[in-house]
Every structure is written in C-alpha cells, then in structure tokens.
Design a protein around this motif. Sequence first.
Motif, mmCIF file in Angstrom:
data_model
loop_
_atom_site.group_PDB
_atom_site.id
_atom_site.type_symbol
_atom_site.label_atom_id
_atom_site.label_comp_id
_atom_site.label_asym_id
_atom_site.label_seq_id
_atom_site.Cartn_x
_atom_site.Cartn_y
_atom_site.Cartn_z
ATOM 1 N N SER A 45 3.445 -3.648 -1.593
ATOM 2 C CA SER A 45 3.192 -4.412 -0.378
ATOM 3 C C SER A 45 4.529 -4.932 0.126
ATOM 4 C CB SER A 45 2.239 -5.577 -0.670
ATOM 5 O OG SER A 45 2.018 -6.327 0.503
ATOM 6 N N ASP A 46 4.760 -4.846 1.418
ATOM 7 C CA ASP A 46 6.009 -5.359 1.989
ATOM 8 C C ASP A 46 5.774 -5.659 3.465
ATOM 9 O OD1 ASP A 46 8.651 -5.732 3.024
ATOM 10 O OD2 ASP A 46 9.422 -4.650 1.284
ATOM 11 N N HIS A 47 5.707 -6.934 3.803
ATOM 12 C CA HIS A 47 5.395 -7.308 5.188
ATOM 13 C C HIS A 47 6.543 -7.016 6.157
ATOM 14 C CE1 HIS A 47 7.482 -11.063 4.046
ATOM 15 N NE2 HIS A 47 7.683 -11.221 5.341
ATOM 16 N N HIS A 48 7.702 -6.600 5.646
ATOM 17 C CA HIS A 48 8.829 -6.232 6.502
ATOM 18 C C HIS A 48 8.748 -4.775 6.972
ATOM 19 C CE1 HIS A 48 11.054 -9.919 5.569
ATOM 20 N NE2 HIS A 48 10.602 -9.766 4.343
ATOM 21 N N LEU A 49 7.850 -3.997 6.377
ATOM 22 C CA LEU A 49 7.737 -2.573 6.693
ATOM 23 C C LEU A 49 6.347 -2.244 7.217
ATOM 24 C CD1 LEU A 49 9.418 -1.121 3.475
ATOM 25 C CD2 LEU A 49 10.468 -1.384 5.721
ATOM 26 N N LYS A 50 6.282 -1.259 8.096
ATOM 27 C CA LYS A 50 4.993 -0.761 8.557
ATOM 28 C C LYS A 50 4.383 0.100 7.457
ATOM 29 C CE LYS A 50 6.250 -0.767 13.390
ATOM 30 N NZ LYS A 50 6.449 0.021 14.603
ATOM 31 N N SER A 51 3.092 0.239 7.515
ATOM 32 C CA SER A 51 2.358 1.000 6.506
ATOM 33 C C SER A 51 2.922 2.414 6.327
ATOM 34 C CB SER A 51 0.881 1.078 6.899
ATOM 35 O OG SER A 51 0.161 1.848 5.990
ATOM 36 N N ASP A 52 3.181 3.105 7.434
ATOM 37 C CA ASP A 52 3.703 4.471 7.354
ATOM 38 C C ASP A 52 5.075 4.521 6.694
ATOM 39 O OD1 ASP A 52 1.413 5.397 8.547
ATOM 40 O OD2 ASP A 52 2.304 5.606 10.540
ATOM 41 N N GLU A 53 5.893 3.491 6.906
ATOM 42 C CA GLU A 53 7.215 3.441 6.273
ATOM 43 C C GLU A 53 7.091 3.289 4.761
ATOM 44 O OE1 GLU A 53 10.396 1.188 8.779
ATOM 45 O OE2 GLU A 53 8.450 0.234 9.163
ATOM 46 N N LEU A 66 -0.235 8.738 -2.789
ATOM 47 C CA LEU A 66 -1.041 7.632 -2.290
ATOM 48 C C LEU A 66 -2.471 7.781 -2.792
ATOM 49 C CD1 LEU A 66 -1.185 5.155 -0.321
ATOM 50 C CD2 LEU A 66 -1.902 6.805 1.421
ATOM 51 N N THR A 67 -3.016 6.723 -3.380
ATOM 52 C CA THR A 67 -4.403 6.767 -3.849
ATOM 53 C C THR A 67 -5.306 5.799 -3.095
ATOM 54 O OG1 THR A 67 -3.930 5.171 -5.618
ATOM 55 C CG2 THR A 67 -3.765 7.520 -6.171
ATOM 56 N N ASP A 68 -4.704 4.777 -2.459
ATOM 57 C CA ASP A 68 -5.510 3.823 -1.695
ATOM 58 C C ASP A 68 -4.611 3.121 -0.687
ATOM 59 O OD1 ASP A 68 -7.930 2.416 -1.063
ATOM 60 O OD2 ASP A 68 -7.103 0.672 -2.101
ATOM 61 N N LYS A 69 -5.109 3.005 0.533
ATOM 62 C CA LYS A 69 -4.365 2.343 1.607
ATOM 63 C C LYS A 69 -5.181 1.146 2.064
ATOM 64 C CE LYS A 69 -2.524 3.272 6.205
ATOM 65 N NZ LYS A 69 -2.383 4.282 7.253
ATOM 66 N N GLY A 70 -4.738 -0.038 1.664
ATOM 67 C CA GLY A 70 -5.415 -1.258 2.077
ATOM 68 C C GLY A 70 -4.755 -1.857 3.312
ATOM 69 N N PHE A 76 -0.464 3.689 -5.427
ATOM 70 C CA PHE A 76 0.083 5.018 -5.682
ATOM 71 C C PHE A 76 -0.072 5.346 -7.156
ATOM 72 C CE2 PHE A 76 2.325 3.072 -2.192
ATOM 73 C CZ PHE A 76 2.411 4.074 -1.236
ATOM 74 N N GLN A 77 -0.062 6.620 -7.459
ATOM 75 C CA GLN A 77 -0.101 7.085 -8.837
ATOM 76 C C GLN A 77 1.046 8.064 -9.040
ATOM 77 O OE1 GLN A 77 -3.704 9.067 -9.999
ATOM 78 N NE2 GLN A 77 -3.238 8.899 -12.154
ATOM 79 N N ALA A 78 1.677 7.970 -10.205
ATOM 80 C CA ALA A 78 2.760 8.899 -10.531
ATOM 81 C C ALA A 78 2.205 10.309 -10.642
ATOM 82 C CB ALA A 78 3.429 8.487 -11.848
ATOM 83 N N VAL A 79 2.949 11.274 -10.124
ATOM 84 C CA VAL A 79 2.570 12.678 -10.212
ATOM 85 C C VAL A 79 3.331 13.244 -11.391
ATOM 86 C CG1 VAL A 79 2.573 14.903 -9.039
ATOM 87 C CG2 VAL A 79 2.234 12.790 -7.722
#
Length: 86
Positions: A45-53, A66-70, A76-79
Amino acid sequence: CEVALPDDSLDRILLYDILHDLENADKVLDEIYRIAKPDCLLSVSDHHLKSDEIIHRITKRDLFKLTDKGKYTHSFQAVKTAGNSQ
C-alpha cells in the motif's frame, strides 16, 4: 539491501507507504523475493502512488503476480518455480 534471513523464510511481508521512496526498488524486491516462501503474501500500500503504478513496480520483472486489488492495498504472490528461485 540484504537482511539476515534465510531464503524462503517468510509467509507474510508488508510493504506499506515506502515503495515511492525507495531509491532502488528492484534491489529491495529481489531481497523480498529471496526471503519470501513460494506461497508468501506480499501486501503493498502506498498513498503516494496510483494503483497502476504499484502494480507495475511490483510485477514488471515477473517475480510477483497480483492476487488481489483492494481499494488501498494490493496483494501479490511470489512466482517461484524450481528454475527461478534465487
């Protein structure tokens, strides 16, 4: 950026409100990848960045998916496969 933890040792990692300020985010993500178990949850989570960033910075090198976008937090999960575990 190295931490004194063994490979594949953590099952939860929180990266909150710091991604925007990292000088070498790729190096930090490499270390997070190293210490993350294959089923590890990386929560960002980072309020300085947009979700897409956020999504781009974490997934651009294919170490995490990415496993979930709140609304404020992304998961995220490691590949990790037998061939790409660092």
